[in-house]
Design a protein around this motif. Structure first.
Motif, PDB file in Angstrom:
ATOM      1  N   PRO A 107       9.133  15.590   8.312  1.00 20.59           N
ATOM      2  CA  PRO A 107       7.246  15.147   9.674  1.00 20.59           C
ATOM      3  C   PRO A 107       6.051  14.982   9.257  1.00 20.59           C
ATOM      4  N   ALA A 108       5.147  14.303   9.736  1.00 14.50           N
ATOM      5  CA  ALA A 108       3.721  14.503   9.004  1.00 14.50           C
ATOM      6  C   ALA A 108       3.310  15.513   9.210  1.00 14.50           C
ATOM      7  N   MET A 109       2.150  16.412   8.420  1.00 13.83           N
ATOM      8  CA  MET A 109       1.856  17.542   8.807  1.00 13.83           C
ATOM      9  C   MET A 109      -0.321  17.417   8.477  1.00 13.83           C
ATOM     10  N   ALA A 110      -0.393  18.038   9.283  1.00 15.63           N
ATOM     11  CA  ALA A 110      -1.846  18.239   9.735  1.00 15.63           C
ATOM     12  C   ALA A 110      -3.183  18.151   8.315  1.00 15.63           C
ATOM     13  N   PRO A 111      -3.141  17.090   8.761  1.00 19.79           N
ATOM     14  CA  PRO A 111      -4.502  17.690   7.384  1.00 19.79           C
ATOM     15  C   PRO A 111      -5.876  18.505   8.014  1.00 19.79           C
ATOM     16  N   TYR A 132      -3.186   5.286  -0.161  1.00 23.82           N
ATOM     17  CA  TYR A 132      -4.022   5.253   0.930  1.00 23.82           C
ATOM     18  C   TYR A 132      -4.687   4.029   1.655  1.00 23.82           C
ATOM     19  N   ARG A 133      -4.077   3.552   2.994  1.00 27.50           N
ATOM     20  CA  ARG A 133      -4.437   2.116   3.361  1.00 27.50           C
ATOM     21  C   ARG A 133      -4.253   3.806   4.748  1.00 27.50           C
ATOM     22  N   GLY A 134      -5.885   2.145   5.663  1.00 28.34           N
ATOM     23  CA  GLY A 134      -6.466   2.796   6.907  1.00 28.34           C
ATOM     24  C   GLY A 134      -6.042   4.328   7.369  1.00 28.34           C
ATOM     25  N   ASP A 135      -5.445   5.455   8.338  1.00 28.19           N
ATOM     26  CA  ASP A 135      -5.909   6.440   7.941  1.00 28.19           C
ATOM     27  C   ASP A 135      -4.361   7.121   7.431  1.00 28.19           C
ATOM     28  N   LYS A 136      -3.912   6.433   6.879  1.00 31.64           N
ATOM     29  CA  LYS A 136      -2.771   6.565   6.416  1.00 31.64           C
ATOM     30  C   LYS A 136      -2.719   6.906   4.575  1.00 31.64           C
ATOM     31  N   TRP A 161      -4.686  12.824   6.314  1.00 33.88           N
ATOM     32  CA  TRP A 161      -4.109  13.382   5.701  1.00 33.88           C
ATOM     33  C   TRP A 161      -5.479  13.337   5.044  1.00 33.88           C
ATOM     34  N   THR A 162      -6.493  12.474   4.680  1.00 35.02           N
ATOM     35  CA  THR A 162      -7.717  12.763   3.957  1.00 35.02           C
ATOM     36  C   THR A 162      -8.703  12.626   4.763  1.00 35.02           C
ATOM     37  N   GLN A 163      -9.941  12.296   4.273  1.00 33.96           N
ATOM     38  CA  GLN A 163     -11.330  11.512   5.603  1.00 33.96           C
ATOM     39  C   GLN A 163     -12.372  10.692   4.487  1.00 33.96           C
ATOM     40  N   LEU A 164     -11.926  11.388   2.986  1.00 32.82           N
ATOM     41  CA  LEU A 164     -12.993  10.423   2.277  1.00 32.82           C
ATOM     42  C   LEU A 164     -11.662   9.752   1.503  1.00 32.82           C
ATOM     43  N   PHE A 165     -11.192  10.400   0.526  1.00 33.57           N
ATOM     44  CA  PHE A 165     -10.045   9.837  -0.574  1.00 33.57           C
ATOM     45  C   PHE A 165      -9.304  10.880  -0.611  1.00 33.57           C
ATOM     46  N   VAL A 166      -8.040  10.365  -1.681  1.00 29.48           N
ATOM     47  CA  VAL A 166      -7.524  11.812  -2.310  1.00 29.48           C
ATOM     48  C   VAL A 166      -7.524  10.646  -4.138  1.00 29.48           C
ATOM     49  N   GLN A 167      -7.330  12.912  -4.776  1.00 26.35           N
ATOM     50  CA  GLN A 167      -7.328  12.324  -5.959  1.00 26.35           C
ATOM     51  C   GLN A 167      -5.874  13.552  -6.826  1.00 26.35           C
ATOM     52  N   HIS A 212     -11.926  17.026   3.097  1.00 26.20           N
ATOM     53  CA  HIS A 212     -12.105  17.122   4.797  1.00 26.20           C
ATOM     54  C   HIS A 212     -13.388  17.739   4.752  1.00 26.20           C
ATOM     55  N   PRO A 213     -13.843  17.965   6.611  1.00 25.35           N
ATOM     56  CA  PRO A 213     -15.748  18.428   6.425  1.00 25.35           C
ATOM     57  C   PRO A 213     -15.533  19.853   6.371  1.00 25.35           C
ATOM     58  N   GLN A 214     -14.942  20.300   6.665  1.00 23.56           N
ATOM     59  CA  GLN A 214     -14.327  22.070   6.054  1.00 23.56           C
ATOM     60  C   GLN A 214     -14.429  21.868   4.381  1.00 23.56           C
TER      61      GLN A 214
END
Length: 743
Positions: free
Chosen positions: A2-6, A173-177, A198-204, A216-218
């Motif tokens: 199941p997808a987990m919230a970002p 990372y494609r679209g919002d996924k 899962w992310t707002q800008l990028f993953v690393q 994330h903004p937080q």
């Protein structure tokens, strides 16, 4: 899965936007209530003081002020030291007022738990905290032992290394996924986890692949383990840039917005208030120290546009014992980990400093036995003084080698991965400043006295340079000067260099192997294992080529190159329309070329190739943004064990070949079984229809036609009795190939 919230804690994106619902915050308000109107947030309580009489009170206060004023400003009038009812002796505590709440917070952070003298340890707390937590009803009269949660085994953070097929993972990372996948070579990748938002800008990935970071903004979130569960969180609001230390112990985050700390924030303190950069300890999840960004320091609101962000703002030594930051044109500040204290309590003043780089490995200089880390820096021409390149040894801060340079326009510093060499790429202008050329000044770090070899045979400007990982060869790309008003960029040339062969274990002088003219290439991508290199044209609107080169080709060697420690061969050239990035997997077996929507929106997606340039699969992907291989940690095998594996590589490869053949056979068998199943289903349906037809014929009294039923029965019997199935395979064979040169 199941997808987990970002979200930063347990909230989902949907939860964050449901503003209509009334939420009860009374428990949080009680816990983190802010009572600034009382004016008590500048007061701290000192406990653990020696018991003194009236005659020695002033002496104790004077002694205390020396410590208290190291973190803020207070005076003897602001120190209240209660005495008992008989006024004969003090109660062992005092209340101190600072000028600002920030100073009070700093006193709590830096003075709590410090030694006053050999017999007394200070306990420093905010007065509001003592009132809040010590108020009647807040503390039970009877001691109750804390409830200890039962031990729960955590997920193994390096679980993916135990894959039986030794496959590598990558993040997509494609679209919002964002998804994490196993590499399946030609076949579609096997999904491990895929989550929206899962992310707002990028993953690393972290440098050893242990964590996947999301933005994330937080703040920043780290994920890991087989289920990619939440591992750590770093609450830096509106974080935009992230840098891990080489060994994954520390983390640096940057935001254009200064941090605003509010009362009751559980992680950030007033120390971080107004800062842009925070250095974190990954294990504890707490900030070690915070800083204001140099590029925004001292700029007025209506001043000129802000300078380009200096990133990474902090650069790490190879062993993570030091981290350094440059104040452009003035100094380098070197901090010791984990305390983040300034080395020798002072910055290293270097007038005009433009850039610096740490050695990426702990250096081993001939004749030097003591521990050291090296950093290389350069300064431009100032007045009549020449430009300089220097090597500094840390922690001694001794300059172990310098080199004067003249007519310098720009300098770039390139360390080889094992810190055996540092190549200083010097762009020089002629005295009239009309023409440009590049020199390479190569510092041989391991040799006695650090000799410098100059490669000055380059006529044009070098636009890209890259050392072979763990090797002593390099590739560079040069370009001619663009003519005024030309619509097309000038052609580039790719040059390969290798050392001359010498007797013994030494490394000879660097010589040109070959130059490939009239190219458009601008990117150099070495295999992480060395030997193979991809030279590509990226971020171009006209050219999209990838050239796959081997520098240790096992075939015949050119006579002109026989004295060089290389045998250069172009294995294959291919194209990927709109290519923006090239990424090698950690083993050096596969290369992914990709076209990101971050650069353009035409034919986005990614293709996977072998190290020799054979395209295994193409994956057009709508709104494709980012592809990153999961790094592997350093090997645990000794050099001897690695040598033994290389020696017996053919035996291992035989096993892998058998596994690949078995996988192909299994796939073929699956195809045959599927065909059998489909045909049997069809025949069963035909049989059923025939039976229904026969029943209907008999009911209507229609005479039977020729032996159709018998023929069908015979066909079914023949199929069932057939033991083997024939798999057709089309093989293309080139009979003749002719090459004709036109015009």
């Amino acid at each position: 899965m199941p997808a987990m919230a970002p979200s930063f804690d347990t909230l989902s994106e949907q939860d964050l936007h449901e503003e209509e619902e009334e939420i009860d915050f009374s428990d949080l308000k009680a816990q983190y209530e802010v009572r600034l109107e009382e004016g008590l947030d500048t007061f701290v309580v000192l406990d653990g003081l020696p018991i003194v009489g009236e005659d020695t009170r002033d002496k104790l206060v004077k002694y205390l002020l020396k410590k208290l004023n190291t973190v803020g400003h207070t005076s003897s009038d602001a120190v209240s030291m209660p005495f008992n009812e008989k006024k004969s002796s003090s109660e062992g505590f005092a209340i101190v007022e600072y000028e600002t709440p920030e100073q009070a917070m700093s006193a709590v952070k830096h003075l709590h738990g410090t030694m006053l003298d050999k017999k007394h340890t200070l306990a420093v707390n905010k007065l509001t905290d003592i009132d809040r937590y010590g108020r009647e009803g807040r503390i039970d009269e009877e001691y109750k032992p804390p409830h200890i949660e039962p031990f729960k085994e955590k997920e193994h953070l390096r679980w993916w290394l135990g894959d039986p097929n030794a496959r590598d993972q990558f993040a997509l990372y494609r679209g919002d996924k964002v998804g994490v996948y196993w590499n399946m070579k030609k076949d579609p990748p096997e999904n491990v986890v895929d989550r929206p938002h899962w992310t707002q800008l990028f993953v690393q990935w972290s440098p050893h692949g242990t964590y996947l970071a999301s933005i994330h903004p937080q703040g920043l979130q780290l994920w890991g383990g087989p289920s990619f569960s939440k591992q750590k969180q770093f609450p830096h609001p509106f974080v935009q840039l992230v840098e891990f230390s080489p060994g994954e112990s520390y983390l640096t985050t940057w935001s254009a917005r200064p941090v605003q700390v509010e009362e009751g924030q559980p992680v950030l303190t007033y120390e971080e208030d107004g800062k842009h950069i925070i250095v974190w300890d990954i294990v504890s999840g707490k900030p070690l120290r915070s800083f204001v960004a140099h590029e925004v320091t001292g700029q007025e609101a209506d001043a000129a546009p802000k300078k380009k962000v200096q990133w990474p703002a902090f650069k790490w030594s190879a062993d993570e014992k030091y981290v350094a930051r440059m104040l452009p044109q003035q100094s380098i500040s070197i901090y010791e980990l984990p305390r983040m204290n300034l080395l020798d309590k002072t910055s290293v003043k270097i007038d005009g400093i433009m850039d610096f780089e740490w050695a990426p490995a702990t250096p081993t200089r001939e004749g030097v036995k003591q521990y050291e880390q090296l950093l290389c820096f350069w300064t431009p021409e100032i007045g009549s003084n020449p430009a300089k390149v220097g090597l500094m040894s840390v922690p001694s801060k001794e300059i172990v080698r310098t080199r004067n340079l003249f007519n310098v326009s720009d300098v770039k510093l390139h360390w080889q991965t094992q810190a055996a060499y540092v190549c200083v790429k010097v762009d020089r202008h002629s005295k009239s400043k009309k023409s440009m050329a590049t020199n390479l000044e190569i510092f041989r770090v391991k040799e006695k006295g650090v000799p410098v070899e100059v490669v000055d045979s380059l006529k044009d400007t070098v636009i890209n340079f890259a050392w072979e990982p763990k090797g002593d060869r390099f590739v560079l790309i040069t370009t001619g000067e663009a003519s005024a008003g030309a619509a097309v960029a000038p052609k580039t040339a790719v040059s390969f260099f290798a050392p001359e062969k010498v007797k013994g274990s030494g490394v000879g002088n660097f010589k040109l192997i070959r130059t490939i003219e009239k190219k458009t290439s601008n990117g150099i991508y070495w295999s992480p294992k060395g030997r193979f290199v991809v030279v590509a044209t990226v971020h171009s609107q006209q050219s999209f080529d990838l050239d796959f080169w081997d520098l240790d080709f096992e075939g015949e060697k050119l006579e002109s190159e026989k004295d060089l420690a290389a045998n250069l061969q172009l294995m294959k050239s291919t194209e990927h329309y709109g290519i923006t990035d090239v990424d090698w997997d950690p083993t050096g077996r596969y290369v992914v070329s990709s076209a990101s929507v971050w650069t353009h929106s035409m034919e986005n997606g990614w293709n996977i190739h072998t190290f020799s340039g054979t395209t295994l699969a193409e994956h057009p992907t709508e709104k494709f943004k980012q592809f990153i291989w999961r790094p592997r940690p350093l090997t645990l095998l000794s050099k001897e064990e690695q040598k033994q594996i290389r020696k017996n590589l053919r035996e291992y490869s035989r096993e892998f070949d058998e596994e690949d053949k078995y996988a192909v056979d299994i796939a073929n068998t699956a195809v045959v079984e599927k065909r059998k199943r489909v045909l049997n289903e069809w025949l069963a349906w035909v049989r059923k229809e025939k039976e229904l037809l026969e029943e209907e014929r008999q009911a209507l009294g229609i005479p039977e036609e020729g032996g159709e039923a018998d023929r069908l029965k015979t066909a079914v019997t023949a199929l069932d009795s057939k033991a083997d199935a024939v798999v057709e395979e089309i093989v293309e064979e080139i009979i003749e190939e002719t090459e004709e040169i036109i015009g």
